[in-house]
Write a protein that holds these residues in place. Sequence first.
Motif, short mmCIF file in Angstrom:
data_model
loop_
_atom_site.label_atom_id
_atom_site.label_comp_id
_atom_site.label_asym_id
_atom_site.label_seq_id
_atom_site.Cartn_x
_atom_site.Cartn_y
_atom_site.Cartn_z
N UNK A 42 0.82 -1.22 0.00
CA UNK A 42 0.00 0.00 0.00
C UNK A 42 0.85 1.27 0.00
N UNK A 43 2.17 1.14 0.20
CA UNK A 43 3.05 2.30 0.16
C UNK A 43 3.49 2.83 1.51
N UNK A 44 3.15 2.13 2.59
CA UNK A 44 3.46 2.67 3.92
C UNK A 44 4.96 2.74 4.22
N UNK A 45 5.72 1.70 3.85
CA UNK A 45 7.17 1.74 4.08
C UNK A 45 7.85 2.74 3.16
N UNK A 46 7.36 2.85 1.92
CA UNK A 46 7.90 3.86 1.00
C UNK A 46 7.70 5.26 1.57
N UNK A 47 6.53 5.49 2.15
CA UNK A 47 6.23 6.80 2.76
C UNK A 47 7.20 7.08 3.90
N UNK A 48 7.40 6.09 4.78
CA UNK A 48 8.31 6.27 5.91
C UNK A 48 9.73 6.52 5.43
N UNK A 49 10.15 5.79 4.41
CA UNK A 49 11.51 5.95 3.89
C UNK A 49 11.73 7.33 3.27
N UNK A 81 15.81 6.22 13.16
CA UNK A 81 14.93 5.17 12.64
C UNK A 81 15.28 3.83 13.27
N UNK A 82 14.23 3.06 13.58
CA UNK A 82 14.37 1.69 14.09
C UNK A 82 13.83 0.76 13.01
N UNK A 83 14.68 -0.19 12.56
CA UNK A 83 14.32 -1.03 11.44
C UNK A 83 13.74 -2.37 11.88
N UNK A 84 13.15 -3.07 10.90
CA UNK A 84 12.59 -4.40 11.16
C UNK A 84 13.69 -5.37 11.58
N UNK A 85 14.80 -5.38 10.83
CA UNK A 85 15.94 -6.18 11.27
C UNK A 85 16.81 -5.28 12.14
N UNK A 86 17.34 -5.81 13.19
CA UNK A 86 17.97 -4.98 14.23
C UNK A 86 19.20 -4.24 13.71
N UNK A 144 18.13 -2.70 22.07
CA UNK A 144 19.41 -2.08 21.71
C UNK A 144 19.21 -1.17 20.49
N UNK A 145 18.45 -1.67 19.50
CA UNK A 145 18.19 -0.87 18.30
C UNK A 145 17.44 0.40 18.64
N UNK A 146 16.50 0.31 19.58
CA UNK A 146 15.75 1.49 20.00
C UNK A 146 16.65 2.46 20.75
N UNK A 147 17.49 1.92 21.64
CA UNK A 147 18.43 2.77 22.39
C UNK A 147 19.39 3.48 21.44
N UNK A 150 17.43 6.48 20.11
CA UNK A 150 17.12 7.59 21.03
C UNK A 150 18.36 8.24 21.60
N UNK A 151 19.54 7.58 21.51
CA UNK A 151 20.76 8.17 22.06
C UNK A 151 21.12 9.46 21.32
N UNK A 152 20.64 9.57 20.08
CA UNK A 152 20.90 10.78 19.30
C UNK A 152 19.98 11.93 19.70
N UNK A 153 19.02 11.65 20.59
CA UNK A 153 18.06 12.64 21.07
C UNK A 153 17.34 13.32 19.91
N UNK A 154 16.71 12.51 19.05
CA UNK A 154 16.03 13.07 17.88
C UNK A 154 14.69 13.69 18.25
N UNK A 155 14.21 14.58 17.38
CA UNK A 155 12.88 15.13 17.54
C UNK A 155 11.81 14.18 17.01
N UNK A 156 12.23 13.31 16.09
CA UNK A 156 11.29 12.37 15.45
C UNK A 156 11.89 10.97 15.48
N UNK A 157 11.09 10.00 15.87
CA UNK A 157 11.48 8.58 15.85
C UNK A 157 10.62 7.85 14.84
N UNK A 158 11.26 7.15 13.92
CA UNK A 158 10.56 6.39 12.90
C UNK A 158 10.77 4.89 13.17
N UNK A 159 9.69 4.13 13.10
CA UNK A 159 9.75 2.68 13.32
C UNK A 159 9.21 1.96 12.08
#
Length: 353
Positions: A42-49, A81-86, A144-147, A150-159
């Motif tokens: 449906x284009x959801x991952x393309x949109x996030x990318x 960004x946090x990816x599907x594969x770690x 670990x992937x999430x940490x 967030x260690x970069x202290x971003x304004x936006x987190x993408x999963x």
Amino acid sequence: MSSANITLDNLQKSFGDVDVIPGLSVEITSGSFTVILGPSGCGKSTLLNMVAGLEEVSAGRILIGGREVQNTPPKDRGLAMVFQNYALYPHMTVAENIGYALKVAKVGKGERLKRVAKAAAFVELGDYLDRRPSELSGGQRQRVAIARAIVREPEVLLYDEPLSNLDAKLRHGMRMELHDLHKRIGATSVFVTHDQVEAMTLADNIIIMKEGRIEQFGTPQEIYHEPVSAFVAGFVGAPPMNLVTARVEGGKLVFNEGTIGMIKAPDGPVTLGIRPEKIVADQGAISVSLVYEEDLGSHRVIVSEAADGQRLQLTTQLAPEARFGIRFPSDAVHLFNPKTGERLEFSVEPITS
């Protein structure tokens, strides 16, 4: 941690002659948790990318915190960004994996160690900093992937479907952890998934996508109780909403020769929607036969078949007979245009006599 709003203004993406996202506009509120939900393709991952800067924009604008970023490199967009594969480095420790982006950015060692410890504490990995990924469980590796994000202290987190590699029990636990983490750090979160349970439990708002377009944007309750189309109605819910062919006939809404209620509408076919939990299994006007039953302990999921061959799922605590009656409460019925799938706004009144 600060947050920023995201504005997508007539965003478009084409691959050759194929328009994957023909033109999409939406405003994602600062500090919110927004889930992009839809079927594969449906284009959801393309949109996030495209938001992340990993996919080039064909046309339109992306604004983060009011700043246009569609032509800005990913590292300068104020997001992580946090990816599907770690995507963890197997030869590095947990601490080294978390702090790698800071090291590349030449953040001083003292500040780097401080921020790594803080990020690890956020995801409850403070006791695992010296371990390597091979010594961790799947859930710990995802943390670990999430940490690392967030260690970069971003304004936006993408999963991008971060929980799809976990088993059912771990997914449930990680949903709670992500919900708690979002409340603590406050960054604007955008989460892509095809799993509607994740969407319903995590989101402040859900974007339902279909063929590169936004089919509906609203709260989980709005999406569930007020679907704007048959597509949304049939996509959200476990089991999903029943969608069957009914008809308006002489001021009556009729399904399979059973009258559901009185309605002011032109005669003709309609698509009738009703949630499985709203169907009442008693001696109702609609006779159905039992096709399949799943006993889940707390309730049963029943697949039944009406005389005209249309099938309905219902949830009940009762053990039905081989043939039984059902009824549709008039206030639980949804109606959709059978050709376009658009929601029809009609008032169905119960029969009083």
